[in-house]
Enzyme design. Structure first.
Site, PDB file in Angstrom:
ATOM      1  N   LYS A 140       0.818  -1.216   0.000  1.00 61.92           N
ATOM      2  CA  LYS A 140       0.000   0.000   0.000  1.00 61.92           C
ATOM      3  C   LYS A 140       0.852   1.266   0.000  1.00 61.92           C
ATOM      4  CE  LYS A 140      -4.041  -2.084   2.200  1.00 61.92           C
ATOM      5  NZ  LYS A 140      -4.955  -2.082   3.370  1.00 61.92           N
ATOM      6  N   ILE A 141       1.887   1.296   0.861  1.00 60.47           N
ATOM      7  CA  ILE A 141       2.724   2.497   0.929  1.00 60.47           C
ATOM      8  C   ILE A 141       3.521   2.664  -0.355  1.00 60.47           C
ATOM      9  CG2 ILE A 141       4.606   3.630   2.166  1.00 60.47           C
ATOM     10  CD1 ILE A 141       3.672   2.137   4.694  1.00 60.47           C
ATOM     11  N   THR A 160      12.106   4.594   4.582  1.00 60.46           N
ATOM     12  CA  THR A 160      11.166   4.957   5.644  1.00 60.46           C
ATOM     13  C   THR A 160      10.541   3.704   6.261  1.00 60.46           C
ATOM     14  OG1 THR A 160       9.425   5.228   3.982  1.00 60.46           O
ATOM     15  CG2 THR A 160      10.577   7.221   4.686  1.00 60.46           C
ATOM     16  N   SER A 161      11.181   2.551   6.086  1.00 62.08           N
ATOM     17  CA  SER A 161      10.594   1.283   6.531  1.00 62.08           C
ATOM     18  C   SER A 161      11.229   0.782   7.812  1.00 62.08           C
ATOM     19  CB  SER A 161      10.702   0.246   5.413  1.00 62.08           C
ATOM     20  OG  SER A 161       9.922   0.637   4.298  1.00 62.08           O
ATOM     21  N   ARG A 162      12.349   0.087   7.718  1.00 65.93           N
ATOM     22  CA  ARG A 162      13.075  -0.414   8.873  1.00 65.93           C
ATOM     23  C   ARG A 162      14.560  -0.200   8.648  1.00 65.93           C
ATOM     24  NH1 ARG A 162       9.082   0.085  11.165  1.00 65.93           N
ATOM     25  NH2 ARG A 162       7.861  -1.406  12.395  1.00 65.93           N
ATOM     26  N   ASP A 211      14.437   7.726   7.553  1.00 67.01           N
ATOM     27  CA  ASP A 211      13.624   8.008   8.729  1.00 67.01           C
ATOM     28  C   ASP A 211      13.811   6.917   9.777  1.00 67.01           C
ATOM     29  OD1 ASP A 211      11.495   9.577  10.062  1.00 67.01           O
ATOM     30  OD2 ASP A 211      10.295   7.761   9.776  1.00 67.01           O
ATOM     31  N   GLU A 248      18.581   2.376  15.928  1.00 68.62           N
ATOM     32  CA  GLU A 248      17.808   3.530  16.399  1.00 68.62           C
ATOM     33  C   GLU A 248      17.239   3.357  17.800  1.00 68.62           C
ATOM     34  OE1 GLU A 248      13.279   3.289  14.986  1.00 68.62           O
ATOM     35  OE2 GLU A 248      14.643   3.449  13.300  1.00 68.62           O
ATOM     36  N   HIS A 267      12.241   8.676  12.840  1.00 66.25           N
ATOM     37  CA  HIS A 267      11.098   7.762  12.754  1.00 66.25           C
ATOM     38  C   HIS A 267       9.776   8.528  12.894  1.00 66.25           C
ATOM     39  CE1 HIS A 267      10.416   3.218  13.017  1.00 66.25           C
ATOM     40  NE2 HIS A 267       9.274   3.758  12.654  1.00 66.25           N
ATOM     41  N   GLN A 268       9.632   9.548  12.084  1.00 62.53           N
ATOM     42  CA  GLN A 268       8.439  10.390  12.145  1.00 62.53           C
ATOM     43  C   GLN A 268       7.575  10.278  10.896  1.00 62.53           C
ATOM     44  OE1 GLN A 268      10.734  14.306  12.019  1.00 62.53           O
ATOM     45  NE2 GLN A 268       9.029  14.832  10.665  1.00 62.53           N
ATOM     46  N   ALA A 269       7.911   9.371   9.987  1.00 64.37           N
ATOM     47  CA  ALA A 269       7.173   9.304   8.719  1.00 64.37           C
ATOM     48  C   ALA A 269       5.683   9.068   8.933  1.00 64.37           C
ATOM     49  CB  ALA A 269       7.758   8.219   7.821  1.00 64.37           C
TER      50      ALA A 269
END
Length: 331
Positions: free
Chosen positions: A154-155, A232-234, A258, A263, A295-297
């Site tokens: 989806k993303i 922006t995943s992992r 992100d 982290e 990690h704000q996506a």
């Protein structure tokens, strides 16, 4: 139901409290991240609600089980931090947020891409110092460029649609091809095409043994020189040290992330008055063509609302012994 919520933040609590008006659970917030050092805080709570950097390995799950916990509710999509086999053996149920707002993550990926390409972060810092020189700020048109979307769920599809809107040629990679991705105008890459043609590579896949370090020294070596990489995943999708070497050589033209491999020791806290001892992270952020966000996506009003409502509803379904629509089970 009594719920222990770990890694909670002030901005998140207001959304959880609002979502809980419809379910009336007894929520107890903990600033701490869940691990073996503080798992005793969850004693007596029937459900434990965790986030991306909370640790729910076999030892933690066993301690939770002994303390009376029967449900692990992830208020996120990824579940790589939970030992699902251990949970099953202990009889613990695990639920997650399957779908919240693919737009939020995809749009943040685009923001990182635009900022890296057009050097927005560097220009911002310059103009604050009254430096209006344009030297070193040249970017490139996105129109006509080839964008590789790794993970066309989806993303990935939302990101692909945005890139197609920019006039990009969008190619994809996914072991499970998506008709939606192709309907948007994307096509799946032929072997070696991503490395040879992609000007931009964007990652939207889960972290699994198969995708761990999917971006490594070998894949970076095969990449088109100067390509931009967005994640922006992992964090562990990228071998960070390999990325640093590629940045140093110029093989990688820029990096917008992100998420970060280590982290858990950094993100979601204010360390501005402390010395960060993670040398790899410090090397990474020293590059002028690297942007890191914490990690704000996912962090939009719409996404937070859906995440919290879905989490509270899953806990209610467990309490009523109803079918868990968002249950995660070991493969």
């Amino acid at each position: 139901m009594e719920v222990a919520i770990f890694s909670s933040t002030p901005y998140e609590r207001q959304y959880l409290d609002e979502a809980n008006k419809a379910t009336n659970h007894k929520l107890r917030y903990f600033d701490e991240s869940l691990d073996m050092d503080n798992v005793d805080l969850a004693a007596g709570f029937g459900a434990v609600c965790v986030f991306v950097n909370d640790k729910a390995n076999a030892d933690v799950l066993e301690a939770l089980h002994k303390g009376g916990t029967r449900l692990i509710a992830l208020r996120c999509t990824g579940f790589n931090n939970v030992d699902l086999k251990a949970a099953a053996q202990l009889g613990l149920k695990v639920v997650r947020v399957v779908d919240y707002s693919p737009n939020s993550v995809a749009e943040h990926a685009v923001a990182l891409l635009l900022a890296i390409n057009r050097k927005v972060h560097r220009a911002y810092n310059r103009t604050r110092d009254s430096n209006f020189s344009l030297d070193g700020l040249i970017g490139f048109d996105l129109y006509g460029k080839t964008v590789a979307v790794v993970g066309t769920g989806k993303i990935g599809c939302v990101f692909a649609q945005i890139m197609i809107g920019f006039g990009c040629d969008v190619i994809g990679f996914d072991p499970y091809p998506s008709p939606q991705f192709e309907a948007l105008g994307g096509r799946y890459a032929t072997p070696g095409e991503i490395g040879g043609r992609a000007d931009i590579i964007a990652l939207f896949c889960p972290l699994t043994p198969a995708t761990h370090h999917i971006i490594n020294s070998e894949t970076l070596r095969r990449a088109k020189p100067g390509a931009l990489l967005i994640n922006t995943s992992r964090g562990a999708l990228i071998d960070t040290e390999a990325a640093i070497e590629a940045l140093k050589s110029g093989q990688l033209g820029g990096l917008g992330i992100d998420v970060y491999e280590q982290e858990a020791d950094l993100f979601f806290r204010d360390l501005s008055s402390e010395i960060i001892t993670d040398d790899i992270f410090q090397r990474l952020v020293s590059f002028p063509n690297v942007i890191v966000t914490g990690h704000q996506a996912y962090l939009t009003r719409e996404a937070l609302t859906t995440i919290c409502e879905t989490t509270m509803q899953s806990i209610m379904a467990f309490e009523k012994n109803e079918k868990l629509e968002n249950e995660v089970k070991a493969a």
